[in-house]
Design an enzyme around this catalytic site. Structure first.
Site, PDB file in Angstrom:
ATOM      1  N   SER A 265     -17.177 -24.600  44.694  1.00 47.12           N
ATOM      2  CA  SER A 265     -17.709 -24.052  44.014  1.00 47.12           C
ATOM      3  C   SER A 265     -19.204 -23.632  44.091  1.00 47.12           C
ATOM      4  CB  SER A 265     -17.576 -24.807  42.568  1.00 47.12           C
ATOM      5  OG  SER A 265     -18.461 -25.900  42.705  1.00 47.12           O
TER       6      SER A 265
ATOM      7  N   LYS B  30     -28.295 -25.485  42.515  1.00 47.92           N
ATOM      8  CA  LYS B  30     -26.853 -25.084  41.867  1.00 47.92           C
ATOM      9  C   LYS B  30     -27.239 -24.988  40.323  1.00 47.92           C
ATOM     10  CE  LYS B  30     -21.844 -26.243  42.146  1.00 47.92           C
ATOM     11  NZ  LYS B  30     -21.084 -27.034  42.661  1.00 47.92           N
TER      12      LYS B  30
ATOM     13  N   SER C 202     -16.546 -28.911  46.950  1.00 51.22           N
ATOM     14  CA  SER C 202     -17.385 -27.790  46.609  1.00 51.22           C
ATOM     15  C   SER C 202     -18.909 -27.484  47.422  1.00 51.22           C
ATOM     16  CB  SER C 202     -17.863 -27.972  45.075  1.00 51.22           C
ATOM     17  OG  SER C 202     -16.869 -27.696  44.170  1.00 51.22           O
TER      18      SER C 202
END
Ligand code: GLN
Length: 484
Positions: free
Chosen positions: A153, A78, A177
């Site tokens: 997310s 990420k 997330s």
């Protein structure tokens, strides 16, 4: 089968038996990224050269007899996690040209274990969101149907795993997330116990709940990745100095027989889609068939989780994001006359709407006149939530319920309704606020979109948690969902 479609476990066997090389694996992943990423926008950066070099190095280590669970296994990271010398944007315009000067501890540990970093994945800007739509670089698409959001997310990481762009991916979970996009994309997502995995090198959002964790194709794969990431880190004083539990052994010797499963009453409300509830009922039957007892549990304050989280998170965000002042880091507007204008202009233009909304909410909640009414009160209710969990785990071993109230929503459908977006986290924020480990595993499909099932456990019990969730997911979907 292309090699990028393998699980870690399958690839491990082929690598160990010298049937394939790490270079073969990486090449297939890079080819898949080339073919699919345009449509998905899951990756923000891919470094083919570095990935191939790392693959050759891993092959050399294997040739010299070295073994290890992740040696030669390709992954994506990420883009709110730092990699020395790589652009790290947090999906914000603010950090468009920011090059990290050191490796996050998770990256250093995965590197040392011989895992191969392919590139960085898309996310909501600074990880604020549940759809990956607030990314400055455009939203990621859900691989099951590109009209739909992948969740967030860590949407890029989840999409990358289900689309087989990599063998696993790393995300961060602050209030859901990892678990949320895992549910929307049909992969396994583990949010570890707070303090077992280092936050050093993560771009801070809510420091009291942020934690990195794996998104993987199976629970067995998630376990291997988590085990490498976990453990005390002198660079993160909130990591626990106690000896790391033997998660691998806990996983291996686990049986559902005699275990006590709690169904959270508050998580089975009318707000939950019927098809998701049906899957929970099926999961309950699996547990009972395998000798577990299932009871209903009251988490009286759990549904206040979202309200509490959306006071505490903006508060911590407003403080953590104060460092982006247009001087020390990132985007800078220099057509200004004085310092105040420099701050104002850089922050106004460098941050997106959702980030600014949170900075304003948090600044308000922490301000002298309102601190007691908002921040302090939220912290008190947080304590009640923690106590609810403590009480629950006195009588059950695991809590089980839906990850989200519904399956993936369409892109654009709720981006202009922040409250609705925040409610995506209704079942996710309680475990975050209490620092407990929680996992989302695939439980089936409804109208062609994945359903996620969440399990929560006592701290530092990830081995058993993954084993239990894995057994249920195995019974419901064979342990892994595949795109057609
Ligand atoms: N959806 C939540 C939020 O917007 C969770 C984000 C996260 O876990 N990083 O805050």
């Amino acid at each position: 089968m292309k090699l990028n479609e393998l699980t870690i476990k399958e690839a491990r066997e082929l690598l160990d038996n010298k049937k394939i090389t790490a270079v073969d694996l990486v090449k297939d992943c890079l080819a898949a990224i080339k073919k699919k990423n345009k449509a998905l926008n899951a990756c923000l950066l891919v470094d083919e050269k570095k990935a191939l070099e790392a693959a050759m190095a891993a092959d050399n280590r294997m040739a010299q007899g070295e073994i290890g669970p992740l040696l030669g296994i390709p992954y994506l990271l990420k883009d709110n996690i730092l990699v020395e010398g790589w652009r790290t944007t947090a999906a914000s315009k603010m950090l468009k040209n920011y090059i990290a000067s050191y490796d996050a501890t998770v990256v250093a540990r995965l590197n040392a274990a011989g895992a191969i970093l392919l590139g960085k994945t898309n996310l909501d800007e600074f990880a604020h969101g549940a759809s990956t739509e607030t990314s400055f670089y455009g939203s990621t698409k859900n691989p099951w149907n590109t009209k739909y959001a992948p969740g967030g997310s860590s949407g890029g990481s989840a999409a990358a795993v289900i689309a087989d762009l990599c063998l696993f991916a790393i995300g961060t979970d602050t209030g859901g997330s990892i678990r949320h996009p895992a549910a929307f994309c049909g992969v396994v997502g583990l949010k570890p116990t707070y303090g077992i995995a280092s936050r050093y090198g993560l771009i801070a959002m809510t420091s009291s709940t942020d934690v990195p964790g794996p998104l993987a194709k199976t629970t067995a794969d998630a376990l291997e990745v988590f085990d490498v990431m976990a453990g005390h880190d002198v660079k993160d004083l909130t990591t626990s100095p106690i000896e790391k539990p033997n998660f691998l052994e806990d996983f291996k010797h686990f049986s559902l027989a005699g275990k006590r499963i709690g169904i959270v009453k508050e998580f089975m409300s009318d707000a939950v889609d019927e098809k998701i509830k049906e899957k929970i009922v099926e999961a309950i039957k699996v547990c009972e068939k395998l000798g577990a007892t299932v009871t209903e549990i009251d988490l009286k304050h759990a549904l206040y989780g979202v309200s509490v989280y959306y006071v505490i998170t903006p508060s911590e965000v407003s403080s953590n994001l104060a460092r982006y002042d247009g001087i020390r880091y990132g985007y800078s507007d220099d057509k200004v006359d004085n310092l105040a204008e420099q701050y104002l202009s850089s922050r106004s233009n460098g941050f997106g709407r959702e980030v600014k909304r949170r900075i304003m909410l948090g600044t308000y909640a922490l301000s002298a006149g309102y601190y007691d009414a908002y921040y302090l009160k939220a912290q008190k209710v947080r304590t009640l939530i923690i106590e609810d969990f403590k009480k629950a785990f006195a009588s059950v071993d695991f809590l089980l319920g839906p990850t989200t109230p519904s399956t993936a929503f369409k892109l654009g459908e709720q981006i202009n309704d922040p409250l609705k977006m925040y409610l995506e986290d209704i079942f996710l924020t309680p475990a975050s606020l209490a620092g407990l480990p929680a996992v989302s595993v695939p439980a089936g499909l409804a109208d062609g979109l994945p359903i996620g099932l969440q399990m929560i456990s006592k701290p530092l019990n990830e081995g058993e948690l993954l084993a239990a969730a894995g057994i249920i997911s195995e019974a419901l979907v064979g342990g892994r969902l595949r795109l057609k």
